[in-house]
Each structure stands twice: as structure tokens, then as C-alpha cells.
Design a protein around this motif. Structure first.
Motif, mmCIF file in Angstrom:
data_model
loop_
_atom_site.group_PDB
_atom_site.id
_atom_site.type_symbol
_atom_site.label_atom_id
_atom_site.label_comp_id
_atom_site.label_asym_id
_atom_site.label_seq_id
_atom_site.Cartn_x
_atom_site.Cartn_y
_atom_site.Cartn_z
ATOM 1 N N THR A 194 43.841 37.200 32.200
ATOM 2 C CA THR A 194 44.080 35.828 32.664
ATOM 3 C C THR A 194 45.135 35.139 31.806
ATOM 4 O O THR A 194 46.064 34.498 32.325
ATOM 5 C CB THR A 194 42.769 35.006 32.632
ATOM 6 O OG1 THR A 194 41.784 35.680 33.410
ATOM 7 C CG2 THR A 194 42.981 33.614 33.191
ATOM 8 N N SER A 195 45.013 35.286 30.492
ATOM 9 C CA SER A 195 45.978 34.631 29.594
ATOM 10 C C SER A 195 47.361 35.270 29.721
ATOM 11 O O SER A 195 48.388 34.574 29.678
ATOM 12 C CB SER A 195 45.490 34.684 28.150
ATOM 13 O OG SER A 195 45.241 36.010 27.726
ATOM 14 N N ALA A 196 47.403 36.605 29.909
ATOM 15 C CA ALA A 196 48.694 37.276 30.081
ATOM 16 C C ALA A 196 49.383 36.819 31.363
ATOM 17 O O ALA A 196 50.601 36.601 31.392
ATOM 18 C CB ALA A 196 48.500 38.791 30.091
ATOM 19 N N GLN A 197 48.615 36.668 32.422
ATOM 20 C CA GLN A 197 49.201 36.206 33.689
ATOM 21 C C GLN A 197 49.759 34.790 33.566
ATOM 22 O O GLN A 197 50.827 34.481 34.116
ATOM 23 C CB GLN A 197 48.148 36.268 34.799
ATOM 24 C CG GLN A 197 47.838 37.677 35.271
ATOM 25 C CD GLN A 197 46.928 37.686 36.480
ATOM 26 O OE1 GLN A 197 47.328 37.313 37.579
ATOM 27 N NE2 GLN A 197 45.690 38.108 36.285
ATOM 28 N N LEU A 198 49.048 33.934 32.841
ATOM 29 C CA LEU A 198 49.550 32.568 32.608
ATOM 30 C C LEU A 198 50.890 32.613 31.876
ATOM 31 O O LEU A 198 51.843 31.910 32.249
ATOM 32 C CB LEU A 198 48.531 31.765 31.782
ATOM 33 C CG LEU A 198 47.302 31.229 32.515
ATOM 34 C CD1 LEU A 198 46.272 30.700 31.517
ATOM 35 C CD2 LEU A 198 47.701 30.110 33.495
ATOM 36 N N LEU A 199 50.960 33.434 30.848
ATOM 37 C CA LEU A 199 52.196 33.525 30.057
ATOM 38 C C LEU A 199 53.309 34.224 30.824
ATOM 39 O O LEU A 199 54.479 33.849 30.711
ATOM 40 C CB LEU A 199 51.918 34.281 28.745
ATOM 41 C CG LEU A 199 51.146 33.485 27.687
ATOM 42 C CD1 LEU A 199 50.633 34.404 26.579
ATOM 43 C CD2 LEU A 199 52.035 32.391 27.087
ATOM 44 N N GLN A 200 52.959 35.232 31.609
ATOM 45 C CA GLN A 200 53.959 35.946 32.400
ATOM 46 C C GLN A 200 54.697 34.990 33.325
ATOM 47 O O GLN A 200 55.938 35.008 33.421
ATOM 48 C CB GLN A 200 53.286 37.057 33.213
ATOM 49 C CG GLN A 200 54.268 37.909 34.022
ATOM 50 C CD GLN A 200 53.567 38.970 34.849
ATOM 51 O OE1 GLN A 200 52.354 38.898 35.081
ATOM 52 N NE2 GLN A 200 54.322 39.965 35.301
ATOM 53 N N LYS A 201 53.936 34.139 33.993
ATOM 54 C CA LYS A 201 54.532 33.167 34.926
ATOM 55 C C LYS A 201 55.316 32.098 34.177
ATOM 56 O O LYS A 201 56.432 31.735 34.552
ATOM 57 C CB LYS A 201 53.428 32.529 35.771
ATOM 58 C CG LYS A 201 53.948 31.589 36.845
ATOM 59 C CD LYS A 201 52.801 31.058 37.697
ATOM 60 C CE LYS A 201 53.320 30.101 38.778
ATOM 61 N NZ LYS A 201 52.208 29.550 39.597
ATOM 62 N N GLU A 202 54.744 31.596 33.090
ATOM 63 C CA GLU A 202 55.345 30.490 32.345
ATOM 64 C C GLU A 202 56.612 30.905 31.604
ATOM 65 O O GLU A 202 57.588 30.158 31.539
ATOM 66 C CB GLU A 202 54.313 29.937 31.349
ATOM 67 C CG GLU A 202 54.709 28.638 30.674
ATOM 68 C CD GLU A 202 54.532 27.415 31.562
ATOM 69 O OE1 GLU A 202 54.773 26.304 31.078
ATOM 70 O OE2 GLU A 202 54.158 27.575 32.745
ATOM 71 N N LEU A 203 56.598 32.116 31.033
ATOM 72 C CA LEU A 203 57.730 32.575 30.224
ATOM 73 C C LEU A 203 58.719 33.433 31.007
ATOM 74 O O LEU A 203 59.777 33.791 30.492
ATOM 75 C CB LEU A 203 57.223 33.383 29.019
ATOM 76 C CG LEU A 203 56.217 32.694 28.086
ATOM 77 C CD1 LEU A 203 55.791 33.640 26.970
ATOM 78 C CD2 LEU A 203 56.809 31.416 27.505
ATOM 79 N N ASP A 204 58.352 33.787 32.256
ATOM 80 C CA ASP A 204 59.177 34.637 33.107
ATOM 81 C C ASP A 204 59.494 35.967 32.408
ATOM 82 O O ASP A 204 60.650 36.350 32.218
ATOM 83 C CB ASP A 204 60.481 33.921 33.489
ATOM 84 C CG ASP A 204 61.245 34.678 34.578
ATOM 85 O OD1 ASP A 204 60.594 35.433 35.333
ATOM 86 O OD2 ASP A 204 62.482 34.529 34.655
ATOM 87 N N VAL A 205 58.417 36.659 32.003
ATOM 88 C CA VAL A 205 58.548 37.947 31.316
ATOM 89 C C VAL A 205 57.684 38.982 32.038
ATOM 90 O O VAL A 205 56.945 38.661 32.965
ATOM 91 C CB VAL A 205 58.113 37.839 29.838
ATOM 92 C CG1 VAL A 205 59.060 36.936 29.062
ATOM 93 C CG2 VAL A 205 56.664 37.343 29.716
ATOM 94 N N SER A 206 57.782 40.226 31.604
ATOM 95 C CA SER A 206 56.955 41.286 32.191
ATOM 96 C C SER A 206 55.494 41.085 31.775
ATOM 97 O O SER A 206 55.196 40.375 30.810
ATOM 98 C CB SER A 206 57.433 42.654 31.721
ATOM 99 O OG SER A 206 57.170 42.821 30.329
ATOM 100 N N SER A 237 51.486 41.331 25.107
ATOM 101 C CA SER A 237 51.823 41.358 23.684
ATOM 102 C C SER A 237 51.754 39.956 23.084
ATOM 103 O O SER A 237 51.185 39.744 22.004
ATOM 104 C CB SER A 237 53.229 41.945 23.504
ATOM 105 O OG SER A 237 53.706 41.736 22.203
ATOM 106 N N GLU A 238 52.315 38.989 23.800
ATOM 107 C CA GLU A 238 52.328 37.589 23.331
ATOM 108 C C GLU A 238 50.907 37.038 23.206
ATOM 109 O O GLU A 238 50.561 36.405 22.202
ATOM 110 C CB GLU A 238 53.141 36.731 24.299
ATOM 111 C CG GLU A 238 53.219 35.250 23.942
ATOM 112 C CD GLU A 238 54.211 34.929 22.840
ATOM 113 O OE1 GLU A 238 54.212 33.780 22.357
ATOM 114 O OE2 GLU A 238 54.981 35.836 22.449
ATOM 115 N N THR A 239 50.084 37.296 24.205
ATOM 116 C CA THR A 239 48.723 36.745 24.155
ATOM 117 C C THR A 239 47.897 37.427 23.064
ATOM 118 O O THR A 239 47.081 36.778 22.390
ATOM 119 C CB THR A 239 48.032 36.849 25.534
ATOM 120 O OG1 THR A 239 47.056 35.800 25.624
ATOM 121 C CG2 THR A 239 47.352 38.183 25.790
ATOM 122 N N GLY A 240 48.148 38.719 22.836
ATOM 123 C CA GLY A 240 47.455 39.417 21.752
ATOM 124 C C GLY A 240 47.811 38.842 20.394
ATOM 125 O O GLY A 240 46.936 38.628 19.539
#
Length: 335
Positions: free
Chosen positions: A15-27, A33-36
Motif C-alpha cells: 500500500t505504501s509503495a503504491q502511494l509513493l509510486q503514484k506520487e513520485l512517478d517511479v517504478s 525501496s523508498e518505503t523500506g
């Protein structure tokens, strides 16, 4: 093992990775990696120039508050992270050399290592020179620890994203692992190890001037990376140490086979070659085997009978039990 805890941690990571993926426009892999790193960094979301937004930071903070790594077993943490990595492999369409080693294969490699070192070592130094996302190294690490063996490990990779994920994973699992970001074919600053275990990258090594220092270098054109990795691994094994590698099933069926065999015969003993079940692989060319070599040294000898076997379908419990009994008998008679 708590399946509920594994699923809960996976859902938190996902869930947290998906939030960051959309927000940061990354894979997805980059977001994971960022959420970890956020979770390990006191559970505080990393924000630069209002990115991610305050709203997303609030959602992430709430998710992170509920992450309870301290109450989880290391192997359960690994399995939760593995679920997220499996999702990443489907979402991001990773290249073959970046794919995670399947658990079933990891457990077989772990079983072989346990058998080979049992009764010999209470403390083991491991090396994976192509550590990638760290799942194989962590699988073996946890397996040995479960047998009351003290472990310290080294991992090397030249991909900084994969290595960051390996760092997140091993740190979450509280493992004693040192990770190095470099080309493993270059000189490594590390003490010798008891066991090298690796799912070797397959293909050509592009830097001919570095490869030419190796006995397994091709006479013409690029050298096989997996040949160079096998030779390099022997450089960092203690005398009598084992190299256990996942290799192409056709390892000894190429034009470069004579050079590889000559090097192994000079530096080590080829103790085993085990073919993995065909059902694990989509095509004949993608089939893998497990190569077992032992570095020469005092009181180390060539097995009277090289361990040559076809590993049965993992779902066939009766056949797997028979296979394990055969390995046990072979070890008692030969190693």
C-alpha cells in the motif's frame, strides 16, 4: 510462522509503495525501496520540496506506525518482502538477471549447504557475489540460523537499486550482512568465506580488459559472465570451502567449456551437478542446474563418486525424500 503477520506486512509495504509510486512517478521497485528506507528511518516519510504531498505523508505515517518488525521472526519478514518483490517482478517486467530466485530453489540450495557443512562448522561466512535483491542470501542465512549455526554474510552487486532493496530486506530481518556496491569481477575487499552461494548472472561480460586476467576468459570476443563469477568466487573461498551455484543446465555444453573445466580442475574439485526439475522452466534453454565445487586444500579430496542427480518435482514428497536420502548417503561416503 504467522501467515497473518506475513500478509499484514506485505499489505503495509504494498500500500505504501503504491502511494509513493503514484506520487513520485517511479517504478514499483523504486517505490518499494523508498518505503523500506522510510520504515527503517524511524518510520518518517522522506519529503523534499513538498514531495510527496502532506496528504500522502500523513497516509504513509499512519501505515508506518502499524509496522511491527520487532515482534516478527526474520523468516516471516523475508516472506512478506518476497511477496512485494514478486509483485514488482510482474509490475515492472524485470529482465531475467534481475528476477528473484524462487523459494523452492533457495530451499534446495540451503539444504545442500547444511549437508555439506554439518558437523564441520558452527560459524559460517557466506558470500553471494551477485546478491541482487538479497532473497537467496537471506533464505540461506535464515535456514542456517534455524540450525543453530552462527552466520555472517557478504553480498556484492553493481546495481544500486537492487542493492538498496537487499539492504532494506537484510536490515529488517536483523541479519549480519555486509553489502558492497561494485562489479564483483573486480578485486573485492573482504576476508575469505566458507561458502559462496549464488544465482549467477548469465550472459556476456562486457569489459574484456578485466576479463582477460581470468583463466576462463574467452580467447575471442566477450567472456561468459557466469564463468568469470565461478572463478572469482574461488579466489575468495577458504581452502576446502564450497561454491554452490545456480547455473545454466548447458554449462558444460558450450565452446568455452574446456577453459572452464581446466580452471575448475586446477583450483577445485567438481563434487556435484544437480539438474533442477524441468517443470520450473518455461523453455529448454532457460533450465538451470546446481553446480557444487570445493576449493582445494589440506585434507580435501575429490569425491569418489560425483553427485549427479535429477532433482524430482518439488511437489512429489516421496521422490524428494528419496532424493534427500541419496544426498545424505553420498555425503557420508564421499565428503
Amino acid at each position: 510462522m504467522s501467515q497473518k503477520e506475513i500478509e499484514q506486512l506485505f499489505n503495509q509495504l504494498d500500500t505504501s509503495a503504491q502511494l509513493l509510486q503514484k506520487e513520485l512517478d517511479v517504478s514499483y521497485l523504486e517505490a518499494l525501496s523508498e518505503t523500506g528506507e522510510n520504515i527503517l528511518g524511524n518510520k518518517i516519510p522522506h519529503q523534499i520540496d513538498d514531495v510527496p504531498s502532506d496528504e500522502v505523508v500523513g497516509k504513509l505515517t499512519q501505515i508506518y506506525k502499524e509496522v511491527a518488525l520487532d515482534s516478527m521472526e526474520a523468516e516471516d519478514i523475508r516472506k512478506a518482502i518476497q511477496l512485494a518483490l514478486l509483485k514488482a517482478s510482474k509490475t515492472d517486467v524485470l529482465q531475467p538477471n534481475h528476477q528473484m530466485t524462487p523459494d523452492a530453489i533457495g530451499f534446495i540450495l540451503n539444504y545442500l549447504i547444511e549437508k555439506l557443512i554439518s558437523g564441520k562448522l558452527e560459524k559460517v561466512r557466506l558470500l553471494d557475489p551477485a546478491v541482487g535483491m538479497g532473497n537467496l542470501l537471506s533464505t540461506v542465512y535464515n535456514g542456517l540460523v534455524s540450525k543453530k549455526i552462527s552466520v555472517e554474510a557478504e553480498g556484492v552487486d553493481n546495481d544500486d537499486l537492487l542493492l538498496t532493496l537487499a539492504s532494506v530486506s537484510t536490515t529488517m530481518q536483523r541479519q549480519n550482512v555486509t553489502l558492497t556496491h561494485q562489479d564483483a569481477i573486480q578485486d573485492l575487499l573482504m576476508d575469505p568465506v566458507d561458502v559462496v552461494v549464488s544465482d549467477l548472472p548469465v550472459g556476456y561480460y562486457p569489459l574484456d580488459e578485466k576479463a582477460e586476467k581470468f583463466k576462463t576468459a574467452a580467447k575471442n570476443g566477450h567472456s561468459y559472465a557466469h564463468h568469470l563469477f565461478i572463478e572469482q568466487s574461488l579466489h575468495y573461498l577458504k581452502d576446502g570451502g564450497f561454491g554452490i551455484f545456480l547455473v545454466p543446465a548447458q554449462l558444460f555444453e558450450t565452446d568455452e567449456t574446456p577453459g572452464l573445466m581446466k580452471m575448475i580442475q586446477e583450483e577445485a574439485f567438481l563434487q556435484g551437478m544437480l539438474n533442477l526439475p524441468n517443470e520450473l522452466f518455461k523453455t529448454r534453454n532457460s533450465r538451470k542446474s546446481i553446480l557444487v565445487i570445493q576449493k582445494k586444500g589440506n585434507n580435501v579430496k575429490q569425491a569418489k563418486q560425483v553427485l549427479l542427480a535429477q532433482i524430482p518435482d518439488f511437489k512429489n514428497q516421496k521422490a524428494m525424500l528419496k532424493f534427500m536420502q541419496e544426498v545424505d548417503s553420498w555425503k557420508k561416503e564421499n565428503i
